[in-house]
Design an enzyme around this catalytic site. Structure first.
Site, PDB file in Angstrom:
ATOM      1  N   LYS A 110      38.234  30.192 -26.282  1.00 47.27           N
ATOM      2  CA  LYS A 110      36.855  29.742 -26.155  1.00 47.27           C
ATOM      3  C   LYS A 110      36.078  30.749 -25.711  1.00 47.27           C
ATOM      4  CE  LYS A 110      37.779  25.913 -24.228  1.00 47.27           C
ATOM      5  NZ  LYS A 110      39.356  25.953 -24.212  1.00 47.27           N
TER       6      LYS A 110
ATOM      7  N   HIS B  61      75.931  16.848 -20.902  1.00 48.20           N
ATOM      8  CA  HIS B  61      74.609  16.397 -21.097  1.00 48.20           C
ATOM      9  C   HIS B  61      73.899  17.119 -21.963  1.00 48.20           C
ATOM     10  CE1 HIS B  61      70.710  14.710 -19.221  1.00 48.20           C
ATOM     11  NE2 HIS B  61      70.341  15.509 -20.097  1.00 48.20           N
ATOM     12  N   GLU B  62      73.932  18.304 -21.863  1.00 43.63           N
ATOM     13  CA  GLU B  62      73.334  19.324 -22.973  1.00 43.63           C
ATOM     14  C   GLU B  62      73.937  19.189 -24.303  1.00 43.63           C
ATOM     15  OE1 GLU B  62      70.476  20.589 -22.284  1.00 43.63           O
ATOM     16  OE2 GLU B  62      70.667  20.436 -20.373  1.00 43.63           O
TER      17      GLU B  62
ATOM     18  N   PRO C  31      43.300  24.374 -23.323  1.00 47.76           N
ATOM     19  CA  PRO C  31      43.109  25.802 -22.779  1.00 47.76           C
ATOM     20  C   PRO C  31      43.869  26.563 -23.289  1.00 47.76           C
ATOM     21  CG  PRO C  31      43.538  23.773 -20.896  1.00 47.76           C
ATOM     22  CD  PRO C  31      43.733  23.325 -22.644  1.00 47.76           C
TER      23      PRO C  31
END
Length: 674
Positions: free
Chosen positions: A234, A451-452, A230
């Protein structure tokens, strides 16, 4: 040919029948009985008269009886039927010739004065034509029929135009673009689709200069199918064909053939091709053709797909059947080519299948140039830089970035759109809206920071992970933190590359385990991604030594309607164990790397807690440069990052585009949700 839009006598006949059924008194003047003066005075004396209407300029008066009198006389004389629903004037019960009006009034007043109980009233009115009620009733019923026609016939047909009428419901709903309906889109407006443009330009050239090809024995192609993800352009390519072809161009969607009435879809296909043949040479464009082109016989439960299959059968016949030797080309677009019917895809119907892929670096630059031409920019905007920051973006995504950048610049009262506006637009589209005012507990903020930092550390220390651009713990959208990466644009992916990517993805949860000795729900998106990657490695790409060189991927789409699995229960157990083994091995590998570099992990997390947003040069200060990517440090992206400019985030693609399978969209950032 029959003109369905002309006057239909059915409505006039229908109105006449209704009038004869419900208003027989209007068709006859003998519906009211006449009485003499003696009979009238008798009724008046008996107090049976409700009112008297004397018609001016005549010697006739209309007599209306009371309700009680009507009931008493019902068995003696039949009265004219009352009008339905009170639409017309009330009919009198009797008429009487009064002779001299002065004498009639004197006699009337004498009787009413002698008997105070008589409540009869006398009024004067103009002469009432026997056709007045008839005209009133016709007008009322015409209004009712028009309302009935509009509500039930036009609305059920689904709208206006030729297909909006019940007798034209089988007509095609295609929008025709010809010399009267000019299209402003040309091939100059289509950037980054050089291969696809070359093929469709040949089709346009054939229609314009057919002798150039036919003199050598060539035949016009019957159909061109545009396939791709998508947003890759097109439909835009079809619009360009309509603008360049200079021949009638019929445009419609696959859903325009679908209707609640049986046989309408096939009828619309016939009408569409009949119109195109009448104006040939012509082009028919069907957008989202999978709405009617889905393979027959799949998921058919008690004939539920018969109408769609009939429509497809008619389309197959019109495209390649007896009597189809006309200069009509069918163009179609879809992003689900795998589910289309094989008979529709064969040569002779769709001779050419053009794959419209996501744009590469130089194609993204061309697309940016098209959209930036409409935007007021300053000198800080570098198109090459923007193209490098948007790997995996489609043409629609790039158009959205340019529009969002202009909106951000206007929101910040800038005179022109600058580089930072574009970077903020990319962050906004990928990560969501920044929520600086969102309240987060200090303990949760610390966990998000580690965490990051775990993601950033692993991606920096393993060879094949994507290079980091930016890490933030400022909440965006539904995520509490995000890491931006710039993936390498490659056509093939090796086993080690996929394993390194999985290890970096699991670095966030591994950091929580190493630092806090507990884990949280913040790794939901990470676990989802690595699970899909591991499943693809084992069941699709044959990258598992235990399962072997087997692939259970079905490119034909047949498995979509299957309730079973293409392997046995024993094999399913082996696959489950292998997927779990791959993920757990990379998780333990991430824990080991972070444990060996705990001091650097802590330093990076503390800097992230302090600054909330860190960039590539912050990691270089702590870890040093990546030894195995010396050429990467010479790219313009690194120099930009060293200026601490916010940059776009992308995840590396984990699969080969050859199979048209993606276990994770390459444009998505790593967002941790808690």
């Amino acid at each position: 040919m029959k003109n369905n839009k002309g006057f239909n006598w059915f409505y006039l006949i229908f109105a006449g029948v209704l009038l004869m059924l419900f208003f027989p008194s209007l068709m006859s003047s003998s519906g009211v009985k006449k009485i003499d003066e003696k009979g009238f005075y008798t009724l008046l004396t008996q107090n049976k008269v409700k009112k008297v209407i004397v018609l001016k300029d005549t010697d006739v008066a209309e007599v209306f009886l009371t309700l009680e009198s009507k009931k008493e006389l019902a068995s003696e004389a039949k009265k004219a039927p009352s009008p339905m629903m009170g639409f017309a004037k009330e009919n009198p019960d009797y008429t009487v010739n009064i002779g001299d009006l002065k004498y009639f009034q004197e006699r009337y007043n004498k009787i009413t004065d002698a008997n105070p109980n008589i409540k009869t009233s006398m009024t004067f009115d103009n002469e009432n034509s026997p056709w007045s009620g008839f005209i009133i009733n016709i007008a009322v019923w015409l209004a009712i029929m028009v309302l009935f026609y509009y509500i039930f016939f036009r609305k059920m047909a689904g709208g206006g135009g030729g297909g909006g009428q019940i007798f034209n419901i089988g007509k095609s709903r295609a929008k025709v673009f010809d010399e009267k309906e000019k299209v402003n889109v040309s091939f100059k407006d289509v950037a980054g689709l050089e291969g696809a443009k070359e093929e469709v330009q040949e089709v346009v050239d054939f229609l314009k200069n057919s002798d150039k090809y036919t003199r050598l024995g060539g035949k016009i192609p019957k159909g061109v199918l545009l396939v791709g993800p998508p947003g890759t352009g097109k439909t835009l390519l079809a619009k360009a064909v309509a603008g360049e072809a200079k021949v009638p161009f019929f445009s419609l969607s696959g859903s325009d053939f679908v209707e609640m009435f049986v046989g309408v879809g096939a009828s619309r296909v016939r009408d569409l091709f009949a119109q195109a043949k009448a104006k040939s040479p012509a082009i028919i464009f069907i957008d989202e053709i999978d709405a009617i082109g889905r393979a027959r016989g799949k998921g058919n439960i008690t004939g539920g797909n018969d109408e769609r299959e009939n429509t497809l059968n008619q389309l197959l016949t019109e495209m390649d059947g007896f009597g189809t030797d006309t200069n009509v080309i069918v163009m179609a677009a879809t992003n689900r080519a795998d589910i289309l019917d094989k008979a529709l895809m064969r040569a002779g119907r769709f001779d050419r299948s053009i794959y419209v892929d996501l744009p590469e670096l130089h194609e993204r630059k061309q697309i940016f140039n098209v959209h930036l031409a409409k935007i007021k920019m300053d000198d800080s905007v570098d198109v090459d830089f923007l193209a490098k920051q948007t790997p995996g973006f489609s043409g629609a995504d790039i158009a959205n970035v340019c529009n969002e950048a202009a909106l951000i610049a206007a929101r910040n009262s800038h005179e022109s759109v600058n580089k930072q506006d574009f970077l903020d637009a990319v962050d906004r589209i990928i990560g969501g809206l920044e929520k600086k005012n969102k309240a987060i507990k200090p303990s949760e903020k610390k966990r998000v920071a580690f965490h990051e930092a775990g993601h950033a550390t692993i991606s920096w220390l393993v060879e094949h992970a994507a290079p980091l651009l930016k890490v933030t713990i400022v909440p965006r959208g539904r995520s509490l933190g995000a890491a931006w990466y710039l993936p390498e644009e490659r056509q093939l992916t090796t086993t080690q590359q996929m394993l390194d990517e999985m290890c970096a993805t699991l670095g966030g949860r591994a950091a929580e385990q190493v630092v806090f000795n507990t884990i949280s729900t913040g790794a939901l998106s990470d676990l989802e991604r690595v699970t899909k990657q591991a499943q693809a490695m084992v069941t699709i790409y044959g990258l598992s030594d235990v399962v072997g060189n087997l692939s259970y991927y079905d490119s034909s789409g047949q498995s979509e309607y299957s309730f079973g699995k293409p392997y046995s229960e024993e094999t399913a157990k082996v696959i489950d164990k292998e997927i779990s083994k791959i993920i757990e091995n990379q998780y333990q590998r991430a824990i080991e790397i972070l444990a060996n570099n705990r001091d650097k992990l802590d330093a990076l997390a503390n800097k992230l807690l302090d600054k909330e947003v860190i960039f590539r040069e912050d990691l270089e200060e702590i870890f040093g440069k990546r030894a195995w990517d010396p050429e990467l440090t010479e790219q313009p992206v690194t120099n930009v990052v060293e200026e601490k400019e916010e940059q776009q985030s992308t995840e590396p693609s984990s699969t080969s585009p050859e199979d048209n399978i993606s276990t994770e969209d390459s444009t998505k950032s790593t967002n941790q949700e808690v």
